[in-house]
Design a protein around this motif. Structure first.
Motif, PDB file in Angstrom:
ATOM      1  N   SER A  60       0.800  -1.216   0.142  1.00 11.44           N
ATOM      2  CA  SER A  60      -0.027   0.052   0.062  1.00 11.44           C
ATOM      3  C   SER A  60       0.857   1.257   0.069  1.00 11.44           C
ATOM      4  CB  SER A  60      -0.826   0.072   1.284  1.00 11.44           C
ATOM      5  OG  SER A  60      -1.537   1.312   1.566  1.00 11.44           O
ATOM      6  N   SER A  62      -0.001   3.759   1.929  1.00  7.42           N
ATOM      7  CA  SER A  62      -0.250   4.151   3.174  1.00  7.42           C
ATOM      8  C   SER A  62       0.952   3.636   4.031  1.00  7.42           C
ATOM      9  CB  SER A  62      -1.457   3.660   3.656  1.00  7.42           C
ATOM     10  OG  SER A  62      -2.349   4.204   3.198  1.00  7.42           O
ATOM     11  N   SER A 246      -2.404   3.715  -4.331  1.00  9.91           N
ATOM     12  CA  SER A 246      -3.163   2.622  -3.832  1.00  9.91           C
ATOM     13  C   SER A 246      -4.461   3.027  -3.354  1.00  9.91           C
ATOM     14  CB  SER A 246      -2.539   1.851  -2.774  1.00  9.91           C
ATOM     15  OG  SER A 246      -2.501   2.686  -1.386  1.00  9.91           O
ATOM     16  N   LYS A 247      -5.399   2.314  -3.151  1.00 11.14           N
ATOM     17  CA  LYS A 247      -6.733   2.555  -3.027  1.00 11.14           C
ATOM     18  C   LYS A 247      -7.561   1.473  -2.272  1.00 11.14           C
ATOM     19  CE  LYS A 247     -10.875   4.748  -3.288  1.00 11.14           C
ATOM     20  NZ  LYS A 247     -11.066   6.081  -2.750  1.00 11.14           N
ATOM     21  N   ASP A 248      -8.034   1.807  -1.079  1.00  9.94           N
ATOM     22  CA  ASP A 248      -8.750   0.791  -0.131  1.00  9.94           C
ATOM     23  C   ASP A 248     -10.270   0.772  -0.831  1.00  9.94           C
ATOM     24  OD1 ASP A 248      -6.478   0.542   1.319  1.00  9.94           O
ATOM     25  OD2 ASP A 248      -6.951   2.061   2.703  1.00  9.94           O
ATOM     26  N   TYR A 249     -10.571  -0.776  -0.811  1.00  9.51           N
ATOM     27  CA  TYR A 249     -12.019  -0.850  -0.814  1.00  9.51           C
ATOM     28  C   TYR A 249     -12.506  -2.010  -0.199  1.00  9.51           C
ATOM     29  CZ  TYR A 249     -16.193  -2.005  -3.685  1.00  9.51           C
ATOM     30  OH  TYR A 249     -17.466  -2.572  -3.986  1.00  9.51           O
ATOM     31  N   ASP A 251     -12.220  -4.854   2.520  1.00  4.75           N
ATOM     32  CA  ASP A 251     -11.173  -5.312   3.085  1.00  4.75           C
ATOM     33  C   ASP A 251      -9.969  -5.483   2.108  1.00  4.75           C
ATOM     34  OD1 ASP A 251     -12.384  -5.752   5.782  1.00  4.75           O
ATOM     35  OD2 ASP A 251     -13.602  -7.627   4.864  1.00  4.75           O
ATOM     36  N   TRP A 252     -10.135  -4.769   0.997  1.00  3.98           N
ATOM     37  CA  TRP A 252      -8.878  -5.008  -0.030  1.00  3.98           C
ATOM     38  C   TRP A 252      -8.092  -3.619  -0.157  1.00  3.98           C
ATOM     39  CZ3 TRP A 252      -7.859  -9.267  -2.755  1.00  3.98           C
ATOM     40  CH2 TRP A 252      -8.663 -10.517  -2.641  1.00  3.98           C
ATOM     41  N   THR A 253      -6.993  -3.818  -0.663  1.00  8.54           N
ATOM     42  CA  THR A 253      -6.224  -2.564  -0.975  1.00  8.54           C
ATOM     43  C   THR A 253      -5.662  -2.941  -2.503  1.00  8.54           C
ATOM     44  OG1 THR A 253      -5.547  -1.870   1.296  1.00  8.54           O
ATOM     45  CG2 THR A 253      -4.069  -1.387  -0.575  1.00  8.54           C
ATOM     46  N   SER A 255      -3.196  -1.589  -5.440  1.00  7.39           N
ATOM     47  CA  SER A 255      -2.262  -0.672  -5.719  1.00  7.39           C
ATOM     48  C   SER A 255      -1.306  -0.947  -6.921  1.00  7.39           C
ATOM     49  CB  SER A 255      -1.022  -1.212  -4.397  1.00  7.39           C
ATOM     50  OG  SER A 255      -0.400  -2.527  -4.582  1.00  7.39           O
ATOM     51  N   HIS A 303      -7.120  -7.819   3.727  1.00  8.59           N
ATOM     52  CA  HIS A 303      -6.788  -7.794   5.010  1.00  8.59           C
ATOM     53  C   HIS A 303      -8.007  -8.574   6.207  1.00  8.59           C
ATOM     54  CE1 HIS A 303      -4.504  -4.253   3.758  1.00  8.59           C
ATOM     55  NE2 HIS A 303      -5.833  -3.992   3.060  1.00  8.59           N
ATOM     56  N   ASP A 308      -2.460  -9.648   6.631  1.00  7.83           N
ATOM     57  CA  ASP A 308      -2.725  -8.996   5.354  1.00  7.83           C
ATOM     58  C   ASP A 308      -1.943 -10.404   4.333  1.00  7.83           C
ATOM     59  OD1 ASP A 308      -3.606  -6.725   6.294  1.00  7.83           O
ATOM     60  OD2 ASP A 308      -1.555  -5.925   5.880  1.00  7.83           O
TER      61      ASP A 308
END
Length: 330
Positions: A60, A62, A246-249, A251-253, A255, A303, A308
């Motif tokens: 990620s 982040s 990256s982008k969170d969606y 429970d997923w990231t 990238s 996640h 992870d």
């Protein structure tokens, strides 16, 4: 480059009192030819090591919170294209060496297998033979490695990587690395961030030790060998500069990243410590010239609880797949 290498070889040769003037000219040409062959022999391994050592540094954009720690076990798998396992050479490219029985031939790189191809050469009227080097004789390179991430100040993360020695037949390799990731979205967005962006840089060392059956460079069975060679040592250094998004969606990231690599190698042949091999290894230091390469990544991470599960596909000179399990300690 050939002119430059020939001059360098002759300088080394003249510096050795054991060689006559005529031997110096022959030796310079022989060393130039061996440098050409060694360059093509080792280059695919250098490219492969850069691809493998630059993969899996992030999941990620982040960064970890300050003093948070993750421990991850990753595995890389890289398939060797057939074009990287062998290379062509012909007599017109060589100054002293000649291919035995043919005008051209195909011989293994470090990623290839064993092939009994011989070259003949002369030094001061004496005829010698040289056998093409062996490769690691496998279709892919896979290795596990441990990686630790530590959250620092200002959304910065320190990354440490270690891979123990992995054996392939009589050869082995290992990877060590250190990296730093810094989040850029903190400067671009105030409040909610539609996407995370980061910059990552790392240094990696890929240590490859190739061992093969010893062979002698000699003119006949009754004379002492010019050299005895039983392996090669390749230290590939790579500095990575990478922009990550990256982008969170849920429970997923998801990238992606684009990267630029600067790499160089330290390469030498192992065997006896005679004057010929010493001089050849001096000349092989030329192979440390800096190389440049680019790659792109696509990844997805799931996640759950403190774990992870990540996967990342990298494309550049090779295709590399990285799969990892990351545990959050706190």
């Amino acid at each position: 480059m050939k002119f430059k290498v020939t001059i360098l070889c002759c300088v080394f040769a003249f510096a050795k009192a054991e060689f006559s003037k005529s031997q110096s000219n022959d030796l310079g040409n022989v060393l130039t030819d061996l440098l050409l062959i060694s360059d093509r022999y080792v280059q695919p391994a250098a490219e492969a090591s850069v691809m493998q050592s630059s993969a899996g540094w992030y999941q990620s954009a982040s960064s970890l919170d300050k003093y948070k720690i993750t421990v991850a076990l990753h595995a890389n798998a890289l398939v060797f294209p057939s074009g990287k396992k062998n290379f062509d050479i012909n007599n017109d490219e060589l100054l002293n060496l000649t291919i035995r029985g043919d005008e051209s031939t195909t011989i293994p790189t470090t990623l290839g297998g064993e092939q009994r191809t011989f070259f003949d050469f002369t030094i001061d009227g004496d005829l010698y033979e040289f056998q093409a080097f062996e490769g690691i004789d496998t279709g892919f390179l896979a290795y596990p490695f441990l990686q630790v991430g530590v959250g620092l100040w200002q959304e910065t993360e320190l990354l440490l990587r270690y891979s123990p020695n992995i054996k392939i037949d009589k050869s082995d390799y290992a990877i060590y690395g250190i990296g730093v990731k810094h989040n850029l979205s903190q400067y671009l967005f105030k409040g909610e961030r539609p996407v995370e962006l980061a910059f990552l840089t790392s240094y990696s060392l890929f240590d490859l030790n190739l061992s093969f059956n010893p062979y002698e460079l000699r003119s006949d069975d009754n004379s002492p060998p010019l050299a005895v060679i039983d392996g090669s040592l390749v230290d590939a250094h790579a500095v990575l500069f990478q922009l990550i998004g990256s982008k969170d969606y849920n429970d997923w990231t998801f990238s992606s990243g684009v990267a630029y690599n600067r790499s160089w190698i330290d390469y030498e042949l192992s065997g006896d410590d005679g004057i010929f091999l010493q001089t050849l290894n001096d000349v092989l230091s030329i192979l440390s010239e800096t190389q440049h390469s680019y790659k792109v990544d696509l990844g997805a991470t799931y996640h759950f609880n403190n774990w992870d599960l990540s996967s990342q596909l990298s494309a550049g000179d090779f295709i590399n797949l990285n799969i990892g399990g990351i545990y959050h300690l706190n």
